[in-house]
Scaffold this active site. Structure first.
Site, PDB file in Angstrom:
ATOM      1  N   ASP A 349      -8.566  15.812   0.678  1.00  0.00           N
ATOM      2  CA  ASP A 349      -7.371  16.184   1.428  1.00  0.00           C
ATOM      3  C   ASP A 349      -6.897  15.003   2.281  1.00  0.00           C
ATOM      4  O   ASP A 349      -7.707  14.318   2.914  1.00  0.00           O
ATOM      5  CB  ASP A 349      -7.708  17.383   2.322  1.00  0.00           C
ATOM      6  CG  ASP A 349      -6.551  17.814   3.191  1.00  0.00           C
ATOM      7  OD1 ASP A 349      -5.525  18.252   2.642  1.00  0.00           O
ATOM      8  OD2 ASP A 349      -6.675  17.706   4.430  1.00  0.00           O
ATOM      9  N   GLU A 385      -5.515  13.130  -2.552  1.00  0.00           N
ATOM     10  CA  GLU A 385      -4.180  13.530  -2.143  1.00  0.00           C
ATOM     11  C   GLU A 385      -3.629  12.294  -1.420  1.00  0.00           C
ATOM     12  O   GLU A 385      -4.008  12.027  -0.274  1.00  0.00           O
ATOM     13  CB  GLU A 385      -4.219  14.733  -1.202  1.00  0.00           C
ATOM     14  CG  GLU A 385      -2.831  15.190  -0.796  1.00  0.00           C
ATOM     15  CD  GLU A 385      -2.853  16.320   0.230  1.00  0.00           C
ATOM     16  OE1 GLU A 385      -1.965  17.190   0.163  1.00  0.00           O
ATOM     17  OE2 GLU A 385      -3.754  16.322   1.096  1.00  0.00           O
TER      18      GLU A 385
END
Length: 694
Positions: A349, A385
């Site tokens: 993330d 990401e």
């Protein structure tokens, strides 16, 4: 509180955490700036502190002690003494019970209360795990565990990257509404390990399941006060412990390992969505749960004024990956999940934050170097990401070799093309061939582009074709949360409609988008439930909705969803059987570059695309020819409002036969009857895939 019931020996500074060796437990906690560390032991329910033991040794900035009388199952936490000097970055407070960053299991969830009421009631019942300064919550407890488990002949599937198909899912959302799973197992790791769920994944044709955060996380107080929760789980506080909410009431952390083994037996890899960029402690006004109270100045990136945090994540804090002990904690955590829990890969993330030197991103940052040289982590699948919320945060295409990246340019180009936007064809064309402009450097391969139309963050596939605007009112923020960059089209009505023409166009649009992501070069990723039309009623930020808005309604699979599910299954089977659809090299016009395989772009008249054709503002139809020595595939795309006549190139011996037709909703594993005409009409908003063989 002191006691002599437990003997305390010096122990060892390594390994960090609470480690059972078969005889006793060694406790070790890093803190460079603490002056004293107390180990707090609790009863089996985690409610009453029964003993407080100062750790006797301090070696290499690690506090440690060995308790020969402690056994697995012991509940514990820490109280850390030191200066409370926010102006110097220190926020020590021994009144706060703290979680061990290396805890392998947690007992309980944070329970938020009115501060005064919670403090008073807690102390009346002997629960000394309340904070004195901000005593609005009850802390969970760490648990000493015996990590030994019988894996048996667990064999990792080791799917080649070029053959990988990712299915993004939520542990609870995927299983909560499956009536063929016993109620106590729904919403848990054990529920996901049930045969019916795994059979669905196998039948669909995916090769990996990517689980939204499954490490221990907590619900934010402001959400609880509104009757909501942090459903997605991007609020991590325990990097080694599985989320207690996904373990059955009488279960253990080994349920996660059982789930992994069952998925491996079916040939499916397990990826974890991990959040190492920030923690659940928020900004300087947030709760003190672990890192802030253990050594705030070491664990977090601080601002120019150390009272505040340097925040590149939008959550209030950023983990200090430049500190050697913090870097060690993160890599130790990754190795634990990879080695002890047999996880096959990780999706990071806000991964740009992991490579930051405050304002600047560096693809050669210490975190990436640590991963690259690690004999374990360098061999698992790594997905970034590739952005965060600070300056220079968008870093798509800039991660090191060996990493794959979520490609949001693919998402936007595909959505824009199929809703009828003009001017997006050049970007879409690059995306269809693996986004070479972004990833063809340093020896990277097409699989580095993780192609997706939808993900947990944003509209579902059904909502992409049913809503023009977000509808997040249920989140309680006046529809101000979530982004407005949806690149969606409702085709004539906002939300559900009984109009058969609108519904027919929505079905075709879904087929176009799904076919585009599955038939493109790169690594396709599907969102759970998209295969049979899951909707979130237009909510594009359902992070706080732990209810039927987020849970997959499996009845849809038999109520009109089965037809689309069969279409998706057919596309994935086709991709698996045609190497041309998942080539491990970037394809160009020169066959020598692609190992005997090449790609050519064609205009509808059958002529190769010219440079000036790409700049035409009316370009909305084109063809892509993929050829190996014995097979050719022809992808025809028409996003116009009217049919377009295509003249296919000269075929091989078998002639051109149709494999995929999104207007009809058909997928064939072998081509249909050869075309008899030299041209064919491709209907409006339609994708066709043709094949010809020697």
């Amino acid at each position: 509180m002191a006691s002599n019931r437990n003997r305390v020996l010096a122990g060892s500074p390594f390994p960090l955490g609470a480690r059972w060796d078969g005889s006793g437990v060694n406790f070790a906690l890093f803190s460079a700036n603490a002056t004293k560390v107390e180990l707090c032991l609790f009863d089996k329910n985690g409610r009453r502190e029964i003993e407080r033991v100062p750790l006797p040794e301090y070696t290499h900035e690690i506090w440690h002690g060995y308790l020969p009388d402690v056994r697995p199952g012991q509940r514990y936490g820490y109280r850390v003494h030191g200066p409370y000097e926010p102006s110097a970055g220190h926020r020590f407070n021994p009144h706060k019970l703290l979680l061990d960053p290396y805890a392998l299991a947690l007992h309980g969830e944070i329970r938020w209360h009115d501060a005064l009421f919670g403090y008073r009631i807690g102390h009346q019942r002997g629960d000394l795990s309340f904070d004195r300064r901000d005593s609005a919550f009850v802390m969970p407890k760490c648990v000493v565990v015996d990590p030994a488990v019988t894996w048996g002949p667990d064999i990792k599937p080791e799917i080649p990257w070029a053959k990988t198909v990712v299915y993004e899912a939520h542990v609870k959302g995927l299983t909560e509404r499956r009536e063929d799973i016993a109620a106590p197992l729904r919403g848990t790791f054990e529920g996901l390990a049930q045969p019916s769920v795994i059979e669905h994944l196998v039948d669909l044709g995916v090769t990996a399941i990517e689980l939204l955060p499954s490490q221990a996380f907590f619900d934010d107080q402001h959400l609880v006060e509104r009757g909501l929760s942090n459903y997605w789980g991007y609020n991590t506080i325990g990097f080694f412990a599985p989320a207690p909410r996904y373990i059955t009431p009488d279960g253990s952390i080994h349920e996660f390992k059982h789930m992994v083994r069952r998925l491996h037996e079916a040939g499916i890899e397990v990826f974890l969505d991990v959040v190492y960029n920030h923690t659940a402690e928020g900004n300087e006004l947030g709760p003190t749960l672990s890192f802030r109270g253990i050594d705030n100045a070491s664990y977090y990136l601080l601002g120019d004024d150390p009272r505040y945090y340097f925040d590149s994540t939008g959550t209030g804090n950023t983990v200090n990956m430049r500190h050697q002990r913090v870097l060690q904690m993160v890599t130790d955590s990754l190795r634990y999940w990879a080695e002890d829990c047999h996880v096959d890969g990780f999706r990071f993330d806000l991964a740009s934050s992991l490579g930051r030197d405050r304002e600047n991103f560096d693809p050669n940052a210490v975190f990436f170097d640590a991963i690259c040289q690690d004999p374990v982590l360098s061999r698992v699948k790594l997905i970034a990401e590739p952005w965060d919320t600070a300056s220079e945060g968008y870093q798509l295409g800039h991660f090191p070799p060996g990493w794959a990246e979520w490609n949001d340019k693919f998402r936007d180009a595909a959505r824009g093309f199929w809703r009828g936007d003009k001017g997006v064809v050049p970007q879409l064309a690059d995306c269809l061939l693996g986004s070479a402009q972004l990833f063809e450097n340093r020896g990277r391969r097409p699989w580095a582009s993780v192609n997706f139309i939808t993900a947990h963050d944003g509209f579902t596939l059904a909502d992409v074709v049913s809503y023009n605007d977000k509808h997040n009112e249920a989140n309680g923020e006046n529809n101000a949360d979530g982004h407005s960059h949806n690149v969606s089209r409702n085709w004539g009505a906002e939300g559900p409609t009984d109009d058969p023409n609108i519904n027919a166009m929505r079905d075709r649009a879904r087929r176009n988008l799904m076919a585009t992501v599955i038939l493109s070069q790169g690594t396709p990723m599907l969102l759970m439930g998209d295969e049979f039309g899951r909707s979130q009623s237009g909510n594009n930020n359902a992070y706080c909705q732990d209810n039927e808005l987020n849970w997959v309604d499996w009845s849809q699979a038999g109520e009109g969803g089965s037809e689309f599910q069969e279409f998706v299954r057919g596309l994935l089977a086709l991709r698996a059987s045609r190497k041309l659809l998942s080539h491990d090299r970037f394809l160009h016009e020169d066959p020598d570059v692609g190992g005997g395989t090449y790609a050519l772009w064609h205009r509808p008249d059958g002529e190769p695309m010219r440079p000036e054709d790409w700049t035409s503002p009316d370009l909305q139809s084109l063809g892509l020819l993929l050829c190996s020595p014995d097979t050719c595939l022809l992808l025809l795309l028409n996003a116009r409002e009217e049919p377009v006549t295509f003249r296919p190139p000269v075929p091989l011996k078998s002639g051109w036969g149709v494999l995929v037709d999104t207007a009809r909703g058909s997928v064939l594993q072998e081509p249909g009857e050869p075309l008899q005409e030299e041209s064919l009409a491709v209907p409006e908003y339609t994708l066709l895939l043709l094949e010809s063989r020697e």
